[in-house]
Design a protein around this motif. Sequence first.
Motif, mmCIF file in Angstrom:
data_model
loop_
_atom_site.group_PDB
_atom_site.id
_atom_site.type_symbol
_atom_site.label_atom_id
_atom_site.label_comp_id
_atom_site.label_asym_id
_atom_site.label_seq_id
_atom_site.Cartn_x
_atom_site.Cartn_y
_atom_site.Cartn_z
ATOM 1 N N LYS A 24 0.826 -1.437 -0.440
ATOM 2 C CA LYS A 24 0.342 -0.050 0.218
ATOM 3 C C LYS A 24 0.949 1.550 0.252
ATOM 4 O O LYS A 24 0.560 2.277 -0.873
ATOM 5 C CB LYS A 24 -0.844 -0.186 1.258
ATOM 6 C CG LYS A 24 -2.068 -1.390 0.908
ATOM 7 C CD LYS A 24 -3.005 -1.324 0.375
ATOM 8 C CE LYS A 24 -4.195 -1.785 -0.099
ATOM 9 N NZ LYS A 24 -4.994 -0.882 -1.164
ATOM 10 N N THR A 28 1.682 4.309 -2.957
ATOM 11 C CA THR A 28 0.992 5.606 -2.805
ATOM 12 C C THR A 28 1.881 6.336 -2.811
ATOM 13 O O THR A 28 2.735 7.292 -2.469
ATOM 14 C CB THR A 28 0.839 6.016 -1.211
ATOM 15 O OG1 THR A 28 -0.476 4.172 -0.597
ATOM 16 C CG2 THR A 28 -0.159 6.896 0.050
ATOM 17 N N TRP A 42 -7.682 -0.998 10.011
ATOM 18 C CA TRP A 42 -8.183 -1.958 9.009
ATOM 19 C C TRP A 42 -7.650 -3.274 9.135
ATOM 20 O O TRP A 42 -8.107 -4.334 9.915
ATOM 21 C CB TRP A 42 -7.807 -1.610 7.244
ATOM 22 C CG TRP A 42 -9.334 -1.264 6.649
ATOM 23 C CD1 TRP A 42 -9.091 0.344 6.423
ATOM 24 C CD2 TRP A 42 -10.725 -1.906 6.344
ATOM 25 N NE1 TRP A 42 -10.435 0.526 5.616
ATOM 26 C CE2 TRP A 42 -10.846 -0.570 5.755
ATOM 27 C CE3 TRP A 42 -11.231 -2.162 6.638
ATOM 28 C CZ2 TRP A 42 -12.432 -0.972 5.439
ATOM 29 C CZ3 TRP A 42 -13.150 -3.093 6.074
ATOM 30 C CH2 TRP A 42 -13.273 -1.968 5.937
ATOM 31 N N ASP A 97 -1.779 -1.317 -5.664
ATOM 32 C CA ASP A 97 -2.690 -1.333 -5.716
ATOM 33 C C ASP A 97 -2.955 -0.061 -4.104
ATOM 34 O O ASP A 97 -2.937 -0.616 -2.902
ATOM 35 C CB ASP A 97 -4.092 -2.080 -5.316
ATOM 36 C CG ASP A 97 -5.321 -1.497 -5.879
ATOM 37 O OD1 ASP A 97 -5.630 -0.037 -5.994
ATOM 38 O OD2 ASP A 97 -6.508 -1.374 -5.085
ATOM 39 N N SER A 99 -5.365 1.753 -3.170
ATOM 40 C CA SER A 99 -7.032 2.133 -3.283
ATOM 41 C C SER A 99 -7.136 2.166 -1.509
ATOM 42 O O SER A 99 -6.611 0.988 -1.085
ATOM 43 C CB SER A 99 -7.879 1.745 -3.556
ATOM 44 O OG SER A 99 -9.192 1.436 -3.543
ATOM 45 N N SER A 101 -10.212 2.709 0.204
ATOM 46 C CA SER A 101 -11.638 2.315 0.331
ATOM 47 C C SER A 101 -11.779 0.810 0.316
ATOM 48 O O SER A 101 -11.100 0.412 0.790
ATOM 49 C CB SER A 101 -12.014 2.340 -1.192
ATOM 50 O OG SER A 101 -11.674 1.373 -2.070
ATOM 51 N N LYS A 103 -14.216 -1.003 -0.306
ATOM 52 C CA LYS A 103 -14.204 -2.407 -1.622
ATOM 53 C C LYS A 103 -12.644 -2.695 -1.165
ATOM 54 O O LYS A 103 -12.775 -4.154 -1.497
ATOM 55 C CB LYS A 103 -14.531 -1.102 -2.668
ATOM 56 C CG LYS A 103 -14.673 -3.053 -3.493
ATOM 57 C CD LYS A 103 -15.640 -1.718 -4.972
ATOM 58 C CE LYS A 103 -15.459 -3.302 -5.908
ATOM 59 N NZ LYS A 103 -15.899 -2.547 -7.054
ATOM 60 N N ALA A 104 -12.092 -1.964 -1.311
ATOM 61 C CA ALA A 104 -10.158 -2.478 -1.433
ATOM 62 C C ALA A 104 -9.656 -3.820 -0.233
ATOM 63 O O ALA A 104 -8.929 -4.186 -0.674
ATOM 64 C CB ALA A 104 -8.988 -1.437 -1.697
ATOM 65 N N MET A 105 -10.144 -2.891 0.720
ATOM 66 C CA MET A 105 -9.449 -2.457 2.006
ATOM 67 C C MET A 105 -10.306 -4.274 2.901
ATOM 68 O O MET A 105 -9.482 -4.936 3.775
ATOM 69 C CB MET A 105 -9.080 -1.740 2.827
ATOM 70 C CG MET A 105 -8.350 -0.304 2.535
ATOM 71 S SD MET A 105 -7.072 -1.563 2.764
ATOM 72 C CE MET A 105 -6.385 -0.928 4.294
ATOM 73 N N LEU A 108 -8.902 -6.924 1.840
ATOM 74 C CA LEU A 108 -7.266 -7.691 2.318
ATOM 75 C C LEU A 108 -7.572 -7.667 4.225
ATOM 76 O O LEU A 108 -6.260 -8.794 3.880
ATOM 77 C CB LEU A 108 -6.330 -6.591 1.853
ATOM 78 C CG LEU A 108 -6.363 -5.787 0.757
ATOM 79 C CD1 LEU A 108 -5.072 -4.929 0.083
ATOM 80 C CD2 LEU A 108 -5.756 -7.261 -0.366
#
Length: 188
Positions: A24, A28, A42, A97, A99, A101, A103-105, A108
């Motif tokens: 991540k 970034t 998260w 990636d 992101s 969001s 939806k992404a986190m 994972l």
Amino acid sequence: MGLLELFLLAVGLSMDAFAVSICKGLATEQLKPRHMLLVGLWFGGFQALMPLVGYFLGAAFQKYITAVDHWVAFVLLAFIGVNMIREACSKENGEADGSLSAKAMAPLAVATSIDALAVGVTFALLPDVHIGAAVTFIGITTFCLSAIGVKVGHVFGAKYKSKAELLGGAILVLLGLKILLEHLGVLG
């Protein structure tokens, strides 16, 4: 389970999240403190939640597996650890990636904490585990290492990802072996 063992377990469990956090950070472009905070929340949150769920599942079935609980703990920790070592030695590297969001986190966070679910089952089988303290310690450790992982990834890139997974896998295998050897009377 002593404080040192719990710390090693927490570090071992957090290595998957640490490795993903590095990715991540790598993806970034402009790192901000909130990026580190979000990733830490998260991964730390799920690493705390999953062993709690596993603990309640293990407690529900404890009477059926008490005779082989040490073998269950060993097999679960060894399997998770060997899988982490295998992944660390794999030549495959996924696309980074950045992101953050939900939806992404969320996927994972779930994927990196499945091993914590299995450890939670193990906690239910061990006589000296205070589940509240254990999940808090695991969650905080993972939060801190994940936040650091984002920074490390941003600064150094993916250089340490496989080393982190390798170390985490080795720690889990050794803890599983220790539990088994203590039960068999080899270690005092």
